[in-house]
Design a protein around this motif. Structure first.
Motif, PDB file in Angstrom:
ATOM      1  N   ASP A   1      -9.043   6.152   2.834  1.00 23.33           N
ATOM      2  CA  ASP A   1      -7.717   5.995   2.385  1.00 23.33           C
ATOM      3  C   ASP A   1      -7.420   4.909   3.434  1.00 23.33           C
ATOM      4  O   ASP A   1      -8.179   5.028   4.933  1.00 23.33           O
ATOM      5  CB  ASP A   1      -6.495   6.746   3.199  1.00 23.33           C
TER       6      ASP A   1
ATOM      7  N   GLY B   1      -8.348  -3.532  -4.189  1.00 23.47           N
ATOM      8  CA  GLY B   1      -8.614  -1.939  -4.931  1.00 23.47           C
ATOM      9  C   GLY B   1      -8.544  -1.081  -3.939  1.00 23.47           C
ATOM     10  O   GLY B   1      -9.977   0.048  -4.571  1.00 23.47           O
ATOM     11  N   ILE B   2      -8.211  -1.041  -3.319  1.00 22.37           N
ATOM     12  CA  ILE B   2      -8.188   0.214  -2.241  1.00 22.37           C
ATOM     13  C   ILE B   2      -6.436   0.946  -2.056  1.00 22.37           C
ATOM     14  O   ILE B   2      -5.933   0.896  -2.909  1.00 22.37           O
ATOM     15  CB  ILE B   2      -8.393  -0.112  -0.752  1.00 22.37           C
ATOM     16  N   VAL B   3      -6.667   2.667  -1.613  1.00 21.80           N
ATOM     17  CA  VAL B   3      -5.824   3.331  -1.336  1.00 21.80           C
ATOM     18  C   VAL B   3      -4.745   2.958   0.054  1.00 21.80           C
ATOM     19  O   VAL B   3      -6.045   3.382   0.880  1.00 21.80           O
ATOM     20  CB  VAL B   3      -5.922   4.410  -1.460  1.00 21.80           C
ATOM     21  N   ALA B   4      -4.063   2.436   0.288  1.00 19.75           N
ATOM     22  CA  ALA B   4      -3.728   1.867   1.938  1.00 19.75           C
ATOM     23  C   ALA B   4      -2.667   2.328   1.369  1.00 19.75           C
ATOM     24  O   ALA B   4      -0.781   2.950   1.123  1.00 19.75           O
ATOM     25  CB  ALA B   4      -3.102   0.319   1.884  1.00 19.75           C
ATOM     26  N   SER B   5      -2.062   2.644   3.120  1.00 22.12           N
ATOM     27  CA  SER B   5      -0.169   2.899   3.359  1.00 22.12           C
ATOM     28  C   SER B   5       0.289   1.980   4.844  1.00 22.12           C
ATOM     29  O   SER B   5      -0.496   1.529   5.619  1.00 22.12           O
ATOM     30  CB  SER B   5      -0.006   4.331   3.486  1.00 22.12           C
TER      31      SER B   5
ATOM     32  N   ALA C   1       1.211  -3.646   2.788  1.00 19.93           N
ATOM     33  CA  ALA C   1      -0.161  -2.759   2.804  1.00 19.93           C
ATOM     34  C   ALA C   1       0.047  -3.047   0.913  1.00 19.93           C
ATOM     35  O   ALA C   1      -1.265  -2.743   0.679  1.00 19.93           O
ATOM     36  CB  ALA C   1       0.543  -1.109   3.271  1.00 19.93           C
ATOM     37  N   ALA C   2       1.010  -2.888   0.275  1.00 22.29           N
ATOM     38  CA  ALA C   2       0.799  -2.603  -1.052  1.00 22.29           C
ATOM     39  C   ALA C   2       0.093  -3.872  -1.336  1.00 22.29           C
ATOM     40  O   ALA C   2      -0.895  -3.973  -2.437  1.00 22.29           O
ATOM     41  CB  ALA C   2       2.496  -2.707  -1.860  1.00 22.29           C
TER      42      ALA C   2
ATOM     43  N   THR D   1       1.755   9.386   0.376  1.00 22.56           N
ATOM     44  CA  THR D   1       2.185   9.967   1.645  1.00 22.56           C
ATOM     45  C   THR D   1       2.177   9.154   2.960  1.00 22.56           C
ATOM     46  O   THR D   1       2.199   9.384   4.195  1.00 22.56           O
ATOM     47  CB  THR D   1       1.157  10.806   1.910  1.00 22.56           C
ATOM     48  N   THR D   2       2.649   7.919   2.805  1.00 23.27           N
ATOM     49  CA  THR D   2       3.729   7.266   4.121  1.00 23.27           C
ATOM     50  C   THR D   2       4.260   8.384   4.828  1.00 23.27           C
ATOM     51  O   THR D   2       5.130   8.297   4.432  1.00 23.27           O
ATOM     52  CB  THR D   2       3.573   5.882   3.668  1.00 23.27           C
ATOM     53  N   ASN D   3       4.039   8.072   6.133  1.00 17.99           N
ATOM     54  CA  ASN D   3       4.744   8.870   7.095  1.00 17.99           C
ATOM     55  C   ASN D   3       4.662   7.427   7.918  1.00 17.99           C
ATOM     56  O   ASN D   3       3.644   6.716   8.925  1.00 17.99           O
ATOM     57  CB  ASN D   3       3.244   9.960   7.488  1.00 17.99           C
TER      58      ASN D   3
ATOM     59  N   ALA E   1      -3.585  -3.640  -0.645  1.00 16.62           N
ATOM     60  CA  ALA E   1      -4.280  -2.367  -1.217  1.00 16.62           C
ATOM     61  C   ALA E   1      -4.537  -3.159  -3.109  1.00 16.62           C
ATOM     62  O   ALA E   1      -5.521  -2.828  -3.010  1.00 16.62           O
ATOM     63  CB  ALA E   1      -2.926  -1.019  -1.537  1.00 16.62           C
ATOM     64  N   LYS E   2      -3.738  -4.131  -3.748  1.00 19.05           N
ATOM     65  CA  LYS E   2      -3.751  -5.048  -4.716  1.00 19.05           C
ATOM     66  C   LYS E   2      -5.155  -5.795  -4.297  1.00 19.05           C
ATOM     67  O   LYS E   2      -6.076  -5.093  -5.465  1.00 19.05           O
ATOM     68  CB  LYS E   2      -2.763  -5.005  -5.128  1.00 19.05           C
TER      69      LYS E   2
ATOM     70  N   MET F   1      -2.125  -0.904  -3.823  1.00 18.42           N
ATOM     71  CA  MET F   1      -1.763   0.319  -4.388  1.00 18.42           C
ATOM     72  C   MET F   1      -1.272   1.352  -3.074  1.00 18.42           C
ATOM     73  O   MET F   1      -1.744   1.441  -2.029  1.00 18.42           O
ATOM     74  CB  MET F   1      -2.802   1.372  -4.845  1.00 18.42           C
ATOM     75  N   THR F   2       0.001   1.757  -2.669  1.00 21.42           N
ATOM     76  CA  THR F   2       0.221   2.281  -1.508  1.00 21.42           C
ATOM     77  C   THR F   2       0.449   3.709  -2.153  1.00 21.42           C
ATOM     78  O   THR F   2       0.660   4.026  -3.219  1.00 21.42           O
ATOM     79  CB  THR F   2       1.777   2.039  -1.091  1.00 21.42           C
ATOM     80  N   ASP F   3       0.321   4.553  -1.273  1.00 25.32           N
ATOM     81  CA  ASP F   3       0.126   5.976  -1.798  1.00 25.32           C
ATOM     82  C   ASP F   3       1.598   7.229  -1.381  1.00 25.32           C
ATOM     83  O   ASP F   3       2.253   5.872  -0.208  1.00 25.32           O
ATOM     84  CB  ASP F   3      -0.876   6.714  -1.716  1.00 25.32           C
TER      85      ASP F   3
ATOM     86  N   GLY G   1      -6.838   2.135  -7.586  1.00 25.40           N
ATOM     87  CA  GLY G   1      -7.605   0.906  -7.836  1.00 25.40           C
ATOM     88  C   GLY G   1      -8.730   1.098  -8.090  1.00 25.40           C
ATOM     89  O   GLY G   1      -9.117   2.840  -9.398  1.00 25.40           O
TER      90      GLY G   1
ATOM     91  N   LEU H   1      -1.544   5.089  -6.842  1.00 27.85           N
ATOM     92  CA  LEU H   1      -2.029   5.002  -7.843  1.00 27.85           C
ATOM     93  C   LEU H   1      -3.848   4.365  -7.098  1.00 27.85           C
ATOM     94  O   LEU H   1      -3.821   4.630  -6.560  1.00 27.85           O
ATOM     95  CB  LEU H   1      -1.361   2.860  -7.546  1.00 27.85           C
TER      96      LEU H   1
END
Lengths: 154, 546
Positions: free
Chosen positions: A50, A87-91, A79-80, B5-7, A83-84, B1-3, A5, A3
């Motif tokens: 990221d 406003g970044i892309v996070a995993s 992480a979600a 490609t979560t590893n 991210a919210k 926002m999660t992507d 941001g 998604l």
């Protein structure tokens, strides 16, 4: 699901100084990590990088889950949220260790390779006498990692 | 926002397991604090009560040594002679229960979930099982016990082949020789490993499959329910810490005396408190490095190195001794063990009380008092194995290794005693005068390169103490942290140093023997605990299979 941001990708590109930032988190002690978390999120936003939150758990049941899989779900949820909020892309990148207390550094080095990180932002305490005997995790990472490491004190 | 490609660096979800939903959250009773630069994360009240009780008992033993010696010196033999039938019956139940689990459909249940993968290779796993639970005993009793049972204790009434004047009674030789080995194998075979297996399986099942904390009280959840998180559980965990720390500290004290005797025998190092305190300090220092390096980089590595050296010594003795006789001893000992297993395990109506009360009941109480420590350590390293694989590997294979060890070391020693009774150093140290610490070195004296192998023997004795000490410190730290394995490092340092300090204080002030007798006495309440664990395992596996 990827998604976007509000600030995602606006500066992201091959010329970015950093494209993947990793920040180690201890979900049980998030209060003490706030400066590093804010700093990592700001840098991710600034460079359009990221952000990956890395957590190391034991294989035995703990406060954060009955097993590593439950812990991984919690880390993903964290992480979600981040991210919210930023406003970044996070995993999330959860790891399981036989003896997390002593294996943390090794796991973080492994996580740098596994995630393709080029900047680590991590919290560390102000050095004291014991750091001469047991170097802090941040200190060890800064001394030995092949990628850039930013140690946030306090 | 999660992507997307979560590893994940962890194994894939590990399949179904029957998680127990409880209101208790691991660590909820813990106190997290900072003492100077050291962080602490300890269970309240288990940490404090365990520590204070241990200090109180040390003071008792030091302040009133004669009374402590009289009380515990009486208590231990009284328990093993009064409750010998209970220890023997319980150990038989543990063996039968484990053998039943191998063939039962529950053998398919996997520790850690239906699709869990093993954490350790077979070699690393076996090395840790032995190094924590039995290595030191094999060094100490490998020569002593087969010779003693062959010549003195007369198990099942099999007469000694050595007459009072020291001459050999040829007619008694064969039967006494095989009985000496069989009676020893009985103490190091299926029964002790079944004791360890029951505790380890209960803890692994309730931790890895049911999601309860890795601590002794968790195995009582089916019995006590939520009450297990209260005082019932505190008492169980405190008892386990108490038995483990005193068991390790008193063994360490005696171990230092044994190593000192060995060093005196080989190098003429004077026997005395200074040398023994230095040995305890050295052992504790190496154990400290090991716990600081952690489970993989310290405990496992040291266990593997030690097992490799032990295997080399075994091969050397096998080749340097009468090899064919040893092979024959292995099979005849194993055969005699199988044949006499039922009479040796018979808990009632025995006439060989010297053997059954003085040795068997003593051993069972000893193994059981060590079982919380060894069982918990085995549990921690056994995730990913099926119950069947677990029992075969914790029960059958270690038993066979012990048979081999006893056949080689005991076989060579018996051969030395019977072939040259006048000159045999083993006969002098075991039969003529009872000098257990020197029995191994006496046997090695009769083989080539005795100086070198004796040094290897001393190193093995010392390092086996280290591998018990480091794994014990991790276990105590986990129990006193309420089942957390990721408590701050200074805590495990504390327990490791505390154990060495208790050993030194008791060595200097006296009280090693009385407190070791007390630890062995805890075998009685723990026998009841283990019987309850069998029931808990049955309940746990039944729910898991559904």
């Amino acid at each position: 699901m990827a998604l976007s941001g509000p600030r995602e990708n606006d500066r992201k590109g091959e010329n970015s100084v950093f494209s993947k930032i990793m920040t180690p988190v201890d979900l049980a002690h998030l209060g003490g990590l706030q400066r590093a978390l804010d700093c990592a999120a700001d840098l991710a936003g600034h460079y359009g990088a990221d952000l990956v939150y890395v957590g190391v758990t034991a294989e035995t049941p703990g406060a954060l889950g009955h097993n590593p899989a439950e812990y991984a779900e919690r880390l993903e949820a964290f992480a979600a949220e981040q991210a919210k909020a930023h406003g970044i892309v996070a995993s999330a990148h959860a790891m399981a260790a036989h003896d997390p207390t002593t294996d943390l550094d090794d796991n973080l080095f492994k996580a740098i390779d596994e995630t393709g990180t080029d900047l680590v932002v991590m919290q560390s305490h102000i050095p004291n006498l014991t750091d001469y005997i047991w170097p802090s995790n941040g200190g060890k990472l800064a001394a030995h990692a092949k990628v850039s490491v930013m140690v946030v004190r306090g | 926002m999660t992507d997307d490609t979560t590893n994940q660096g962890i194994p894939e979800p590990e399949g179904h397991s029957d998680i127990i939903e409880t209101d208790y959250q691991i660590g909820q009773d813990n106190i997290e604090t900072q003492i100077g630069p050291f962080g602490l994360d300890v269970h309240n009240p288990v940490f404090l009560i365990s520590g204070l009780t241990i200090i109180a008992f040390v003071f008792y033993a030091l302040a009133l040594p004669e009374q402590a010696s009289a009380v515990f010196g009486w208590l231990r033999p009284w328990l093993t002679s009064t409750f010998d039938w209970f220890f023997l019956s319980a150990a038989n139940i543990f063996v039968l229960f484990c053998l039943f689990l191998i063939v039962s459909p529950w053998g398919r249940v996997r520790l850690g979930g239906a699709e869990a993968t093993p954490d350790y290779s077979y070699i690393g796993w076996f090395a840790m099982l032995f190094a924590a639970g039995m290595g030191i005993g094999l060094m100490f009793f490998g020569v002593l016990e087969p010779v003693y049972h062959m010549a003195i204790s007369e198990p099942l009434g099999v007469p000694s082949p050595i007459a009072e004047d020291g001459s050999i009674i040829a007619a008694n030789v064969e039967a006494a020789k095989t009985m000496g080995l069989a009676a020893t194998i009985y103490h190091w075979g299926l029964h002790p490993w079944a004791i360890y297996a029951v505790v380890a399986l209960a803890l692994a099942l309730f931790s890895f499959n049911k999601g309860l904390p890795l601590t002794i009280r968790s195995a009582f959840y089916p019995v006590l329910g939520e009450r297990v998180w209260g005082w019932w559980g505190h008492v169980i965990d405190t008892l386990a810490v108490f038995a483990t720390l005193f068991g390790l500290a008193t063994s360490l004290g005696f171990g230092a005396q044994q190593a000192n005797a060995g060093l005196n025998h080989v190098f003429g190092v004077p026997i005395g408190t200074t040398a023994q305190v230095l040995l305890i300090t050295g052992i504790t220092a190496i154990a400290l490095i090991s716990v600081l390096r952690g489970l993989d980089g310290g405990v496992k590595l040291l266990s593997e190195v030690n097992m490799a050296i032990a295997a080399l010594l075994l091969i050397f003795v096998l080749l340097a001794g009468p090899t064919l006789v040893i092979f024959s001893d292995f099979f005849s000992g194993l055969g005699a063990y199988a044949k006499n297993l039922i009479p040796l395990s018979n808990p009632v109506g025995r006439e060989d009380t010297g053997y059954v009360q003085g040795w068997t009941a003593f051993y069972w109480a000893w193994w059981i008092s060590w079982s919380p420590f060894v069982g918990m350590f085995i549990a921690r390293v056994s995730r990913g194995r099926t119950v069947r694989e677990f029992i075969i590997c914790v029960l059958i294979i270690p038993s066979l290794v012990c048979v081999l060890w006893m056949a080689v070391f005991g076989g060579v020693a018996i051969d030395q005693v019977l072939s040259n009774p006048e000159t045999s150093a083993v006969k002098a140290q075991v039969i003529d005068s009872y000098n257990p610490p020197l029995s191994l070195f006496a046997m090695l004296e009769g083989l080539p390169l005795a100086k070198i192998t004796s040094v290897i023997g001393i190193v093995l004795v010392i390092v086996f103490f280290v591998t018990s000490s480091d794994s014990g410190s991790l276990v105590i730290d986990t129990i006193t942290a309420g089942g957390k394995v990721d408590a701050p490092v200074p805590q495990r340092v504390f327990w490791c140093v505390f154990e060495g300090a208790v050993a030194i204080v008791l060595l200097i002030g006296g009280g090693l023997a009385s407190l070791q007798a007390m630890v062995i006495s805890t075998g009685l309440p723990f026998t009841v605990v283990l019987l309850v664990m069998c029931w808990a395992i049955w309940r746990g596996l039944r729910d898991e299979a559904r």
